[in-house]
Write an enzyme that holds these catalytic residues in place. Structure first.
Site, PDB file in Angstrom:
ATOM      1  N   LEU A 138      13.943  -8.381  -7.517  1.00 31.13           N
ATOM      2  CA  LEU A 138      12.822  -8.412  -6.563  1.00 31.13           C
ATOM      3  C   LEU A 138      12.691  -9.893  -5.809  1.00 31.13           C
ATOM      4  O   LEU A 138      12.859 -10.825  -6.576  1.00 31.13           O
ATOM      5  CB  LEU A 138      11.667  -8.022  -6.939  1.00 31.13           C
ATOM      6  CG  LEU A 138      11.657  -6.358  -7.282  1.00 31.13           C
ATOM      7  CD1 LEU A 138      10.390  -6.019  -8.374  1.00 31.13           C
ATOM      8  CD2 LEU A 138      11.583  -5.596  -6.301  1.00 31.13           C
ATOM      9  N   TYR A 140      10.685 -12.761  -5.176  1.00 28.16           N
ATOM     10  CA  TYR A 140       9.398 -13.479  -5.959  1.00 28.16           C
ATOM     11  C   TYR A 140       8.099 -14.009  -4.987  1.00 28.16           C
ATOM     12  O   TYR A 140       8.447 -14.651  -3.856  1.00 28.16           O
ATOM     13  CB  TYR A 140       9.826 -14.896  -6.490  1.00 28.16           C
ATOM     14  CG  TYR A 140       9.010 -16.061  -7.119  1.00 28.16           C
ATOM     15  CD1 TYR A 140       8.086 -15.207  -8.080  1.00 28.16           C
ATOM     16  CD2 TYR A 140       8.898 -17.246  -6.846  1.00 28.16           C
ATOM     17  CE1 TYR A 140       7.058 -15.952  -8.635  1.00 28.16           C
ATOM     18  CE2 TYR A 140       7.995 -17.799  -7.292  1.00 28.16           C
ATOM     19  CZ  TYR A 140       7.009 -17.182  -8.112  1.00 28.16           C
ATOM     20  OH  TYR A 140       5.905 -18.094  -8.852  1.00 28.16           O
ATOM     21  N   ASP A 186       0.542   4.927  -2.358  1.00 30.24           N
ATOM     22  CA  ASP A 186      -0.136   4.128  -3.699  1.00 30.24           C
ATOM     23  C   ASP A 186      -0.614   2.868  -3.187  1.00 30.24           C
ATOM     24  O   ASP A 186      -0.446   1.971  -4.050  1.00 30.24           O
ATOM     25  CB  ASP A 186       0.821   4.313  -4.963  1.00 30.24           C
ATOM     26  CG  ASP A 186       0.341   4.016  -6.328  1.00 30.24           C
ATOM     27  OD1 ASP A 186      -0.921   4.266  -6.248  1.00 30.24           O
ATOM     28  OD2 ASP A 186       1.024   3.597  -7.111  1.00 30.24           O
ATOM     29  N   LYS A 188      -2.876   0.326  -3.333  1.00 28.68           N
ATOM     30  CA  LYS A 188      -4.123  -0.254  -3.901  1.00 28.68           C
ATOM     31  C   LYS A 188      -3.976  -1.597  -4.460  1.00 28.68           C
ATOM     32  O   LYS A 188      -2.747  -2.276  -4.424  1.00 28.68           O
ATOM     33  CB  LYS A 188      -4.219   0.573  -5.285  1.00 28.68           C
ATOM     34  CG  LYS A 188      -3.025   0.639  -6.214  1.00 28.68           C
ATOM     35  CD  LYS A 188      -3.587   1.505  -7.268  1.00 28.68           C
ATOM     36  CE  LYS A 188      -2.458   1.640  -8.251  1.00 28.68           C
ATOM     37  NZ  LYS A 188      -2.657   2.749  -9.455  1.00 28.68           N
ATOM     38  N   ASN A 191      -0.807  -3.292  -6.302  1.00 26.46           N
ATOM     39  CA  ASN A 191       0.410  -3.015  -5.815  1.00 26.46           C
ATOM     40  C   ASN A 191       0.743  -4.055  -4.823  1.00 26.46           C
ATOM     41  O   ASN A 191       1.708  -3.884  -3.899  1.00 26.46           O
ATOM     42  CB  ASN A 191       0.717  -1.746  -5.272  1.00 26.46           C
ATOM     43  CG  ASN A 191       0.725  -0.504  -6.550  1.00 26.46           C
ATOM     44  OD1 ASN A 191       1.158  -1.090  -7.541  1.00 26.46           O
ATOM     45  ND2 ASN A 191       0.628   0.547  -6.326  1.00 26.46           N
ATOM     46  N   ASP A 204       5.165  -2.202  -4.683  1.00 30.97           N
ATOM     47  CA  ASP A 204       5.610  -1.132  -5.410  1.00 30.97           C
ATOM     48  C   ASP A 204       5.684   0.049  -4.574  1.00 30.97           C
ATOM     49  O   ASP A 204       4.752   0.718  -4.137  1.00 30.97           O
ATOM     50  CB  ASP A 204       4.464  -1.056  -6.686  1.00 30.97           C
ATOM     51  CG  ASP A 204       5.023  -0.017  -7.790  1.00 30.97           C
ATOM     52  OD1 ASP A 204       5.595   0.982  -7.532  1.00 30.97           O
ATOM     53  OD2 ASP A 204       4.740  -0.838  -8.957  1.00 30.97           O
ATOM     54  N   THR A 222      -6.207   6.303 -11.927  1.00 33.19           N
ATOM     55  CA  THR A 222      -7.154   6.590 -11.199  1.00 33.19           C
ATOM     56  C   THR A 222      -6.873   7.201  -9.849  1.00 33.19           C
ATOM     57  O   THR A 222      -5.857   7.272  -9.243  1.00 33.19           O
ATOM     58  CB  THR A 222      -7.640   5.148 -10.834  1.00 33.19           C
ATOM     59  OG1 THR A 222      -8.717   5.399  -9.755  1.00 33.19           O
ATOM     60  CG2 THR A 222      -6.605   4.283  -9.982  1.00 33.19           C
TER      61      THR A 222
HETATM   62  N1  ADE Z   1       4.271 -10.102 -10.361  1.00 32.07           N
HETATM   63  C1  ADE Z   1       4.578  -8.664 -10.384  1.00 32.07           C
HETATM   64  N2  ADE Z   1       5.654  -8.775  -9.446  1.00 32.07           N
HETATM   65  C2  ADE Z   1       5.782 -10.103  -8.936  1.00 32.07           C
HETATM   66  C3  ADE Z   1       6.762 -10.709  -7.910  1.00 32.07           C
HETATM   67  N3  ADE Z   1       7.721  -9.920  -7.463  1.00 32.07           N
HETATM   68  N4  ADE Z   1       6.581 -11.980  -7.594  1.00 32.07           N
HETATM   69  C4  ADE Z   1       5.604 -12.335  -8.175  1.00 32.07           C
HETATM   70  N5  ADE Z   1       4.679 -12.035  -9.288  1.00 32.07           N
HETATM   71  C5  ADE Z   1       4.876 -10.769  -9.411  1.00 32.07           C
END
Ligand code: ADE
Length: 328
Positions: A138, A140, A186, A188, A191, A204, A222
């Site tokens: 993913l 950052y 979702d 919230k 996310n 997410d 929730t």
């Molecule tokens: N916490 C969860 N995912 C993250 C991301 N992609 N970058 C920084 N912090 C995170």
């Protein structure tokens, strides 16, 4: 870039891949630092995108500090070894995904997020798996979880200017998703992440689907962000995200979601009767926007274009920098 159409996520659970060494914290020689690989013109995501044919593995990454915890595993800071590109590696345990019967949700999350390109949506560059875990590569987001930023504010809430900026960015990202018939479902604070510049990123897509949809998975956690049609288990469309945008706007401004209650059944009742009350510090324009989003009937909710054109958004997000007039 590996979006892995050919390596379909269908293989995610029944894997014959050799088991990799367990994910370790970094040693001194390969410590991953957040400053590494950021702001260097020579290092960008193209190096990750090129890796279309080859498959990723844990050997390609140095692993750094944990960034966050989730139900199915953790997210770690990581650096791709050859490009030095910094990413967030989300590590999910197959056994836990299987136990909760959410493998189909993960496949959908990967398929949807890998195809989205928008400044306010976190990129998913690719994924790989071994016998025990699934790894999502993913983008950052250096300023981390928006939720924590909110908790750190006085009264755990944002001021109107900051709230309006986030709502505008979310409306733009959701507008992009909805043109692709993707509904997030979702939205919230947990996310949402923040970029280095403080821009919001939807992170997410575990609950996202293509519209229209009916919910077949049991709701857990929730109910606070869910619209009446979803808590009542009815068919729904992209207008569910308009409701959640209203809930989120309320939480940004008031520090708690609007229909919060002692029990799930009381939250359920408050959602279905749209039992909405505002603290006195909320401005009339902000209230007007929330009232127009939090309508029981999905077709009565303000559109995303309506949100972007709303006077409250205009009031706080217009560029007010005064450029001096040219000298004659
Ligand atoms: N916490 C969860 N995912 C993250 C991301 N992609 N970058 C920084 N912090 C995170």
């Amino acid at each position: 870039m590996q979006t892995n159409k050919e390596n379909n996520a269908g293989g995610v659970v029944a894997s014959s891949a050799p088991q990799r060494a367990p994910l370790k914290e970094t040693t001194k020689s390969n410590v991953v630092n957040e400053a590494d690989g950021l702001h260097k013109d020579s290092v960008n995501s193209d190096s990750l995108e090129d890796k279309d044919k080859q498959k990723w593995s844990l050997d390609n990454f140095e692993i750094g500090r944990p960034l966050g915890k989730g139900k199915f595993g953790n997210v770690y800071l990581a650096r791709e070894k050859s490009s030095k590109f910094i990413v967030a590696l989300k590590v999910l345990f197959k056994s836990q995904l299987q136990k909760s019967n959410v493998e189909h949700q993960l496949r959908r999350e990967i398929e949807i997020q890998a195809h989205l390109r928008h400044p306010n949506i976190l990129r998913l560059y690719g994924y790989f798996h071994d016998a025990v875990r699934v790894y999502l590569i993913l983008e950052y987001a250096p300023r981390g979880e928006l939720y924590k930023e909110m908790q750190a504010q006085p009264h755990s809430r944002f001021d109107e200017k900051r709230s309006a900026k986030y709502i505008m960015q979310l409306a733009n990202a959701l507008k992009y998703c909805h043109t692709k018939k993707v509904i997030h479902r979702d939205i919230k604070p947990e996310n949402l992440l923040l970029s280095l510049r403080g821009d919001l990123k939807i992170a997410d897509f575990g609950w996202s689907v293509h519209a229209p949809s009916s919910r077949r998975t049991t709701l857990c956690g929730t109910l606070d962000y869910l619209p009446p049609e979803m808590v009542e288990g009815k068919a729904h469309d992209e207008k569910v995200d308009l409701w959640s945008l209203g809930v989120l706007c309320y939480e940004f401004l008031c520090g708690k979601p609007p229909f919060e209650a002692e029990s799930n059944s009381d939250t359920y009742k408050r959602i279905c009767s749209v039992d909405l009350r505002f603290p006195s510090h909320v401005s009339d324009k902000a209230k007007d926007l929330m009232v127009k989003l939090l309508r029981h009937s999905p077709r009565d909710r303000l559109s995303l274009d309506g949100v972007l054109q709303h006077p409250w958004i205009g009031q706080w997000t217009e560029d007010r920098s005064t450029v001096p007039p040219p000298k004659k």
